[in-house]
Motif scaffolding. Sequence first.
Motif, PDB file in Angstrom:
ATOM      1  N   HIS A 199       1.009  -5.532   1.797  1.00 43.27           N
ATOM      2  CA  HIS A 199      -0.181  -4.826   2.194  1.00 43.27           C
ATOM      3  C   HIS A 199      -1.135  -5.712   2.838  1.00 43.27           C
ATOM      4  CE1 HIS A 199       0.610  -3.028  -2.168  1.00 43.27           C
ATOM      5  NE2 HIS A 199       1.363  -2.506  -1.218  1.00 43.27           N
ATOM      6  N   PRO A 200      -2.009  -5.179   3.752  1.00 43.87           N
ATOM      7  CA  PRO A 200      -2.040  -3.537   4.011  1.00 43.87           C
ATOM      8  C   PRO A 200      -0.917  -3.004   4.842  1.00 43.87           C
ATOM      9  CG  PRO A 200      -3.601  -5.045   5.462  1.00 43.87           C
ATOM     10  CD  PRO A 200      -2.982  -5.977   4.498  1.00 43.87           C
ATOM     11  N   LEU A 201      -0.621  -1.953   4.649  1.00 37.87           N
ATOM     12  CA  LEU A 201       0.495  -1.194   5.181  1.00 37.87           C
ATOM     13  C   LEU A 201       0.340   0.050   5.857  1.00 37.87           C
ATOM     14  CD1 LEU A 201       3.541  -1.660   6.107  1.00 37.87           C
ATOM     15  CD2 LEU A 201       3.977  -0.681   3.888  1.00 37.87           C
ATOM     16  N   GLN A 202       0.567   0.461   7.049  1.00 38.51           N
ATOM     17  CA  GLN A 202       0.390   1.868   7.419  1.00 38.51           C
ATOM     18  C   GLN A 202       1.600   2.764   7.114  1.00 38.51           C
ATOM     19  OE1 GLN A 202      -2.425   3.218   8.948  1.00 38.51           O
ATOM     20  NE2 GLN A 202      -3.265   1.328   9.160  1.00 38.51           N
ATOM     21  N   MET A 205      -2.587   7.929  -1.129  1.00 36.23           N
ATOM     22  CA  MET A 205      -1.995   6.561  -1.278  1.00 36.23           C
ATOM     23  C   MET A 205      -1.792   6.118   0.089  1.00 36.23           C
ATOM     24  SD  MET A 205       2.064   6.303  -2.891  1.00 36.23           S
ATOM     25  CE  MET A 205       1.551   6.694  -4.490  1.00 36.23           C
ATOM     26  N   SER A 206      -1.541   7.058   1.081  1.00 44.60           N
ATOM     27  CA  SER A 206      -1.575   6.472   2.335  1.00 44.60           C
ATOM     28  C   SER A 206      -2.720   5.805   2.663  1.00 44.60           C
ATOM     29  CB  SER A 206      -1.275   7.721   3.437  1.00 44.60           C
ATOM     30  OG  SER A 206      -1.352   7.210   4.764  1.00 44.60           O
ATOM     31  N   GLU A 207      -4.082   6.399   2.488  1.00 43.97           N
ATOM     32  CA  GLU A 207      -5.358   5.456   2.913  1.00 43.97           C
ATOM     33  C   GLU A 207      -5.350   4.412   1.898  1.00 43.97           C
ATOM     34  OE1 GLU A 207      -8.455   8.106   2.389  1.00 43.97           O
ATOM     35  OE2 GLU A 207      -7.824   9.763   3.538  1.00 43.97           O
ATOM     36  N   ALA A 208      -5.027   4.354   0.831  1.00 44.27           N
ATOM     37  CA  ALA A 208      -5.064   3.159  -0.227  1.00 44.27           C
ATOM     38  C   ALA A 208      -4.089   1.978   0.293  1.00 44.27           C
ATOM     39  CB  ALA A 208      -4.673   3.644  -1.552  1.00 44.27           C
ATOM     40  N   LEU A 209      -3.033   2.352   0.746  1.00 45.51           N
ATOM     41  CA  LEU A 209      -1.971   1.355   1.273  1.00 45.51           C
ATOM     42  C   LEU A 209      -2.469   0.650   2.404  1.00 45.51           C
ATOM     43  CD1 LEU A 209       1.472   2.910   0.466  1.00 45.51           C
ATOM     44  CD2 LEU A 209       0.393   0.768  -0.431  1.00 45.51           C
ATOM     45  N   ALA A 210      -3.329   1.402   3.233  1.00 43.91           N
ATOM     46  CA  ALA A 210      -3.769   1.090   4.637  1.00 43.91           C
ATOM     47  C   ALA A 210      -4.926  -0.092   4.265  1.00 43.91           C
ATOM     48  CB  ALA A 210      -4.148   2.082   5.165  1.00 43.91           C
ATOM     49  N   VAL A 211      -5.486  -0.278   3.195  1.00 38.11           N
ATOM     50  CA  VAL A 211      -6.481  -1.165   2.793  1.00 38.11           C
ATOM     51  C   VAL A 211      -6.290  -2.100   1.859  1.00 38.11           C
ATOM     52  CG1 VAL A 211      -8.516   0.225   3.935  1.00 38.11           C
ATOM     53  CG2 VAL A 211      -7.770   0.473   1.539  1.00 38.11           C
ATOM     54  N   ALA A 212      -5.202  -1.844   0.995  1.00 37.43           N
ATOM     55  CA  ALA A 212      -4.887  -2.629  -0.314  1.00 37.43           C
ATOM     56  C   ALA A 212      -4.392  -4.218   0.337  1.00 37.43           C
ATOM     57  CB  ALA A 212      -3.644  -2.186  -0.864  1.00 37.43           C
ATOM     58  N   LEU A 213      -4.798  -5.085  -0.437  1.00 39.80           N
ATOM     59  CA  LEU A 213      -4.649  -6.373   0.025  1.00 39.80           C
ATOM     60  C   LEU A 213      -3.137  -6.833  -0.614  1.00 39.80           C
ATOM     61  CD1 LEU A 213      -8.233  -7.997  -0.856  1.00 39.80           C
ATOM     62  CD2 LEU A 213      -7.272  -7.086   1.299  1.00 39.80           C
ATOM     63  N   PRO A 214      -2.599  -8.055  -0.383  1.00 38.00           N
ATOM     64  CA  PRO A 214      -1.233  -8.394  -0.587  1.00 38.00           C
ATOM     65  C   PRO A 214      -1.314  -8.635  -2.119  1.00 38.00           C
ATOM     66  CG  PRO A 214      -1.806  -9.599   1.365  1.00 38.00           C
ATOM     67  CD  PRO A 214      -3.226  -8.751   0.847  1.00 38.00           C
ATOM     68  N   GLY A 215      -2.447  -9.135  -2.972  1.00 29.67           N
ATOM     69  CA  GLY A 215      -2.520  -9.247  -4.255  1.00 29.67           C
ATOM     70  C   GLY A 215      -2.886  -8.075  -4.936  1.00 29.67           C
ATOM     71  N   GLU A 216      -2.840  -6.914  -4.553  1.00 31.56           N
ATOM     72  CA  GLU A 216      -3.212  -5.625  -5.213  1.00 31.56           C
ATOM     73  C   GLU A 216      -2.185  -4.809  -5.091  1.00 31.56           C
ATOM     74  OE1 GLU A 216      -7.960  -5.420  -3.938  1.00 31.56           O
ATOM     75  OE2 GLU A 216      -6.378  -4.220  -2.890  1.00 31.56           O
ATOM     76  N   ASP A 217      -2.133  -4.012  -6.237  1.00 32.31           N
ATOM     77  CA  ASP A 217      -1.334  -2.878  -6.457  1.00 32.31           C
ATOM     78  C   ASP A 217      -1.801  -1.713  -6.683  1.00 32.31           C
ATOM     79  OD1 ASP A 217       0.917  -4.627  -7.105  1.00 32.31           O
ATOM     80  OD2 ASP A 217       0.621  -4.467  -9.140  1.00 32.31           O
ATOM     81  N   ARG A 257       2.334   2.417 -11.671  1.00 31.96           N
ATOM     82  CA  ARG A 257       2.208   1.219 -10.834  1.00 31.96           C
ATOM     83  C   ARG A 257       2.849   1.334  -9.426  1.00 31.96           C
ATOM     84  NH1 ARG A 257      -0.585  -3.387 -11.593  1.00 31.96           N
ATOM     85  NH2 ARG A 257      -0.362  -2.801 -13.931  1.00 31.96           N
ATOM     86  N   VAL A 258       2.067   1.481  -8.290  1.00 29.28           N
ATOM     87  CA  VAL A 258       2.850   1.470  -6.902  1.00 29.28           C
ATOM     88  C   VAL A 258       2.577   0.460  -6.219  1.00 29.28           C
ATOM     89  CG1 VAL A 258       2.927   2.970  -5.140  1.00 29.28           C
ATOM     90  CG2 VAL A 258       2.499   3.908  -7.247  1.00 29.28           C
ATOM     91  N   PHE A 259       3.424  -0.202  -5.403  1.00 27.19           N
ATOM     92  CA  PHE A 259       3.385  -1.178  -4.342  1.00 27.19           C
ATOM     93  C   PHE A 259       4.407  -0.965  -3.329  1.00 27.19           C
ATOM     94  CE2 PHE A 259       5.169  -3.052  -8.055  1.00 27.19           C
ATOM     95  CZ  PHE A 259       6.330  -3.797  -7.706  1.00 27.19           C
ATOM     96  N   VAL A 260       4.176  -1.711  -2.439  1.00 22.60           N
ATOM     97  CA  VAL A 260       5.363  -1.963  -1.299  1.00 22.60           C
ATOM     98  C   VAL A 260       5.788  -3.145  -1.103  1.00 22.60           C
ATOM     99  CG1 VAL A 260       5.903  -1.210   1.308  1.00 22.60           C
ATOM    100  CG2 VAL A 260       4.562   0.289  -0.142  1.00 22.60           C
ATOM    101  N   VAL A 261       6.890  -3.429  -1.088  1.00 24.59           N
ATOM    102  CA  VAL A 261       7.405  -5.018  -0.735  1.00 24.59           C
ATOM    103  C   VAL A 261       8.580  -4.665   0.165  1.00 24.59           C
ATOM    104  CG1 VAL A 261       8.600  -7.062  -1.503  1.00 24.59           C
ATOM    105  CG2 VAL A 261       6.903  -5.741  -2.922  1.00 24.59           C
ATOM    106  N   GLY A 262       8.820  -5.399   1.524  1.00 28.01           N
ATOM    107  CA  GLY A 262       9.913  -5.279   2.317  1.00 28.01           C
ATOM    108  C   GLY A 262      10.072  -3.778   2.708  1.00 28.01           C
TER     109      GLY A 262
END
Length: 262
Positions: free
Chosen positions: A52-55, A92-104, A127-132
Motif C-alpha cells: 500500500h498504497p495501491l491503485q 475499498m478501492s479508495e481506501a487502498l489508494a491512500v492506505a500506508l504500508p503499515g495499515e490494514d 481484515r483486508v490487505f494487499v501483498v504482492g
Amino acid sequence: MHALRTALVLAVLAGQVPVQAAPPATRRQWDLSVFSWIRRSPAEPGAPANSHPLQVSPKALGQALGSVLVTSPQGEEHLFDESEAAGLSRSMSEALAVALPGEDLELVSTVKRLGAISSYALTVTARVFVVGGRLNLLVHDARRDVAFAYNVNFQMPTFEFGSRTKASAVVLRAEGAEVRRPDWLVLPLPAPELPAKATPMPPPASVAPAPAAPAPVAPAPAATAPAPTLESRLLRLKQLREQNLITEDDYAKRKQELLREL
C-alpha cells in the motif's frame, strides 16, 4: 462556542447541513450503512509491510469479493452478494489508494439476505490487505445475530477482525484463490492496465519547434476537514429511525445520550 456547536448538531439532525467527508489522503473510514463500513487501521504487531498504497479498480475488487463462498449450516453461500460486493469494492478501492504500508483495512458488512427483518442479516467482519498484487481476506465472523441483538438492546456490538496469527471458525473457499487457512484466502487481482504509448510524429521540416510549456503550478493543498465525529453519529441515528429500525423512544433516548457528550 458551545451554543454554536449545539446549533450545528441540531441542523445536522434536521438535514440542513450535509456531513462532509475528510479529504481522500486523510480519510480513515468509509461508512456504507449502520453496520457496514471500511476503515484504515494499524496492521497487527510484527506484520510485514503491505503493498500500500495501491491503485485497484472497483471492478477487480468486486469480482474478487464476489467469488468468495462461506460454509454455513445451510451449506455454502456467497460471503457477499453481488450488490454488496459492488458497494464494498468502491470504498475499498479508495481506501487502498491512500492506505500506508503499515495499515490494514478492517471491514464490517451487513446485508439482509433472507428477508426484510434484521434477524436474518448476515454480518461479516474481516481484515483486508494487499501483498504482492494479491488481496488477502481474513474473516473473523459471518454471523446472523449481530443486527438482531442491536435492535433488542440498542447497544453497538464489539467487532473482532481476522488475525494473521489466530484462526477463526469461519471456512472460506474461492475458485483460483490460495487457501492460507480455512478463514484466510489470498485472492488474485488482475495486473493494472498500462496506457498504450503513442509513437511520436516528427515535426514537419518547415515548422519551428514549439516553445517549452511553462512548468505547471502545484495546486494548493486541500484544507483538512474534521473527521466525522458526533455529528455523523447523530445523523446515523436519525437514518436508523427513518428506516424504522428503532423506535421513537429508543431514538429520543439515544439522541439525548449523544447530546450530553457536547
